[in-house]
Write a protein that holds these residues in place. Structure first.
Motif, mmCIF file in Angstrom:
data_model
loop_
_atom_site.group_PDB
_atom_site.id
_atom_site.type_symbol
_atom_site.label_atom_id
_atom_site.label_comp_id
_atom_site.label_asym_id
_atom_site.label_seq_id
_atom_site.Cartn_x
_atom_site.Cartn_y
_atom_site.Cartn_z
ATOM 1 N N ARG A 238 54.948 129.986 1.858
ATOM 2 C CA ARG A 238 55.713 130.821 0.931
ATOM 3 C C ARG A 238 55.247 132.274 0.974
ATOM 4 O O ARG A 238 56.066 133.203 0.959
ATOM 5 C CB ARG A 238 55.588 130.262 -0.494
ATOM 6 N N ILE A 239 53.939 132.474 1.024
ATOM 7 C CA ILE A 239 53.403 133.837 1.049
ATOM 8 C C ILE A 239 53.788 134.538 2.349
ATOM 9 O O ILE A 239 54.115 135.738 2.354
ATOM 10 C CB ILE A 239 51.877 133.825 0.867
ATOM 11 N N GLU A 240 53.760 133.822 3.454
ATOM 12 C CA GLU A 240 54.140 134.437 4.728
ATOM 13 C C GLU A 240 55.610 134.855 4.699
ATOM 14 O O GLU A 240 55.965 135.924 5.208
ATOM 15 C CB GLU A 240 53.859 133.479 5.886
ATOM 16 N N HIS A 241 56.463 134.020 4.122
ATOM 17 C CA HIS A 241 57.879 134.388 3.994
ATOM 18 C C HIS A 241 58.032 135.566 3.034
ATOM 19 O O HIS A 241 58.844 136.466 3.271
ATOM 20 C CB HIS A 241 58.695 133.190 3.507
ATOM 21 N N VAL B 263 61.661 138.640 -4.653
ATOM 22 C CA VAL B 263 61.011 137.975 -3.529
ATOM 23 C C VAL B 263 60.245 136.742 -4.000
ATOM 24 O O VAL B 263 60.315 135.679 -3.381
ATOM 25 C CB VAL B 263 60.055 138.951 -2.810
ATOM 26 N N ALA B 264 59.540 136.876 -5.105
ATOM 27 C CA ALA B 264 58.777 135.753 -5.645
ATOM 28 C C ALA B 264 59.696 134.569 -5.927
ATOM 29 O O ALA B 264 59.399 133.423 -5.549
ATOM 30 C CB ALA B 264 58.054 136.176 -6.923
ATOM 31 N N HIS B 265 60.819 134.843 -6.572
ATOM 32 C CA HIS B 265 61.768 133.776 -6.921
ATOM 33 C C HIS B 265 62.380 133.163 -5.665
ATOM 34 O O HIS B 265 62.522 131.939 -5.556
ATOM 35 C CB HIS B 265 62.859 134.337 -7.828
ATOM 36 N N ALA B 266 62.727 134.006 -4.686
ATOM 37 C CA ALA B 266 63.344 133.518 -3.453
ATOM 38 C C ALA B 266 62.413 132.622 -2.656
ATOM 39 O O ALA B 266 62.866 131.777 -1.880
ATOM 40 C CB ALA B 266 63.790 134.700 -2.599
ATOM 41 N N CYS B 267 61.122 132.798 -2.853
ATOM 42 C CA CYS B 267 60.136 132.025 -2.087
ATOM 43 C C CYS B 267 59.554 130.852 -2.876
ATOM 44 O O CYS B 267 58.574 130.234 -2.449
ATOM 45 C CB CYS B 267 59.021 132.944 -1.611
ATOM 46 N N ASP C 226 61.991 125.122 -2.343
ATOM 47 C CA ASP C 226 62.324 124.013 -3.234
ATOM 48 C C ASP C 226 61.068 123.508 -3.952
ATOM 49 O O ASP C 226 59.943 123.796 -3.551
ATOM 50 C CB ASP C 226 62.952 122.859 -2.454
ATOM 51 N N ASN C 227 61.290 122.728 -4.977
ATOM 52 C CA ASN C 227 60.184 122.134 -5.725
ATOM 53 C C ASN C 227 59.747 120.854 -5.021
ATOM 54 O O ASN C 227 60.101 119.746 -5.411
ATOM 55 C CB ASN C 227 60.611 121.846 -7.161
ATOM 56 N N ALA D 128 55.889 137.935 2.445
ATOM 57 C CA ALA D 128 55.436 139.148 3.129
ATOM 58 C C ALA D 128 56.531 139.684 4.045
ATOM 59 O O ALA D 128 56.762 140.903 4.120
ATOM 60 C CB ALA D 128 54.171 138.859 3.926
ATOM 61 N N LYS D 129 57.230 138.792 4.719
ATOM 62 C CA LYS D 129 58.317 139.219 5.609
ATOM 63 C C LYS D 129 59.451 139.856 4.814
ATOM 64 O O LYS D 129 59.997 140.898 5.214
ATOM 65 C CB LYS D 129 58.834 138.016 6.397
ATOM 66 N N LEU D 130 59.805 139.269 3.668
ATOM 67 C CA LEU D 130 60.859 139.844 2.834
ATOM 68 C C LEU D 130 60.448 141.201 2.273
ATOM 69 O O LEU D 130 61.261 142.132 2.185
ATOM 70 C CB LEU D 130 61.206 138.883 1.698
ATOM 71 N N LEU D 131 59.193 141.327 1.882
ATOM 72 C CA LEU D 131 58.712 142.597 1.348
ATOM 73 C C LEU D 131 58.756 143.694 2.410
ATOM 74 O O LEU D 131 59.030 144.856 2.103
ATOM 75 C CB LEU D 131 57.286 142.443 0.813
ATOM 76 N N ARG D 132 58.493 143.308 3.654
ATOM 77 C CA ARG D 132 58.511 144.283 4.751
ATOM 78 C C ARG D 132 59.925 144.665 5.159
ATOM 79 O O ARG D 132 60.197 145.825 5.458
ATOM 80 C CB ARG D 132 57.807 143.710 5.993
ATOM 81 N N GLU D 133 60.808 143.682 5.177
ATOM 82 C CA GLU D 133 62.090 143.881 5.852
ATOM 83 C C GLU D 133 63.301 144.028 4.938
ATOM 84 O O GLU D 133 64.407 144.292 5.427
ATOM 85 C CB GLU D 133 62.324 142.715 6.822
ATOM 86 N N THR D 134 63.143 143.845 3.630
ATOM 87 C CA THR D 134 64.286 143.958 2.726
ATOM 88 C C THR D 134 63.960 144.919 1.597
ATOM 89 O O THR D 134 62.831 145.376 1.445
ATOM 90 C CB THR D 134 64.661 142.588 2.129
ATOM 91 N N GLU D 135 64.983 145.191 0.788
ATOM 92 C CA GLU D 135 64.821 146.065 -0.383
ATOM 93 C C GLU D 135 64.673 145.258 -1.666
ATOM 94 O O GLU D 135 64.737 145.810 -2.767
ATOM 95 C CB GLU D 135 66.036 146.996 -0.491
#
Length: 243
Positions: free
Chosen positions: A196-199, A214-218, A158-159, A201-208
């Protein structure tokens, strides 16, 4: 003087050091460690092993924080260790994020002390951390920050403004920023970017998901800002990390 000699004589007769260290395995919620000047683990209790993701202490001996934690956190832990060893001054009861999976909203209270040899030279650092549940302080700072951190981790995309977070803590913006930086070693905005960066990194590792998704989701709506922040904390670009 006699009491000091009594203590020295007793410890001089003591067998392997792991006799004393074994006690720390039986203190619930307490993580204990010893590191040498190079940041290598020399001793680690059961809770510490859980944080590092190893089954036994033997798997961690000789390794460093960078073998177990995201670069940004490992860098922070190492910087604290170096500061303690170089200054010879302890860090006492500092509030920080728990060294768990990326994005953990849990807080721990950490202390670190320098370890000296018989000549008084600093040869390492020992420390412990315990998870904060409800620790009351005269100012209520810990509880206030616990609520802010939980909200920040739950709504990191969120903002969020510093004013909103200060209002949650019941403090003025200037007072909140000062106490936050003292407790966590970073400004509220810097801390939020790290979460945000830690989340991410997790999305980049574990999702497609793509880097842009990923940037937008975080919570990053500027791709360039995301890439700069990611590289600064992870020492590589999002694309390189994903591949």
């Amino acid at each position: 003087m006699e009491n000091t000699r009594l203590r020295e004589d007793f410890f001089a007769q003591l067998g392997p050091s792991d006799q004393a260290f074994a006690l720390f395995d039986h203190l619930p919620g307490l993580s204990f460690f010893v590191k040498d000047r190079q940041g290598r683990f020399i001793a680690l209790n059961r809770r510490g092993c859980e944080y590092c993701g190893v089954v036994s202490e033997a798997e961690a001996i000789g390794k460093t924080d960078h073998d177990f934690f995201p670069k940004s956190r490992a860098d922070e832990y190492h910087a604290d260790d170096v500061a303690v060893m170089e200054s010879g001054e302890a860090i006492v009861n500092r509030v920080e994020s728990a060294p768990e999976d990326a994005g953990s909203p849990r807080l721990v209270m950490t202390s670190k002390v320098p370890l000296r040899d018989r000549r008084g030279r600093v040869i390492g650092v020992a420390g412990f951390s315990r998870q904060i549940e409800r620790i009351q302080t005269p100012s209520g700072t810990v509880d206030a920050f616990a609520n802010v951190i939980a909200h920040l981790h739950a709504h990191f995309a969120d903002n969020l403004s510093t004013q909103q977070l200060a209002d949650m803590a019941g403090l003025s913006v200037s007072h909140f920023e000062r106490r936050f930086r003292h407790a966590f070693g970073a400004s509220p905005r810097q801390y939020l970017v790290r979460v945000r960066i830690e989340h991410a990194a997790k999305l980049l590792r574990e999702t497609e998901q793509t880097v842009s998704e990923v940037a937008h989701a975080c919570g990053f709506y500027d791709h360039a800002h995301f890439s700069r922040s990611f590289r600064r904390l992870m020492n590589c670009s999002p694309s390189q990390y994903k591949s």
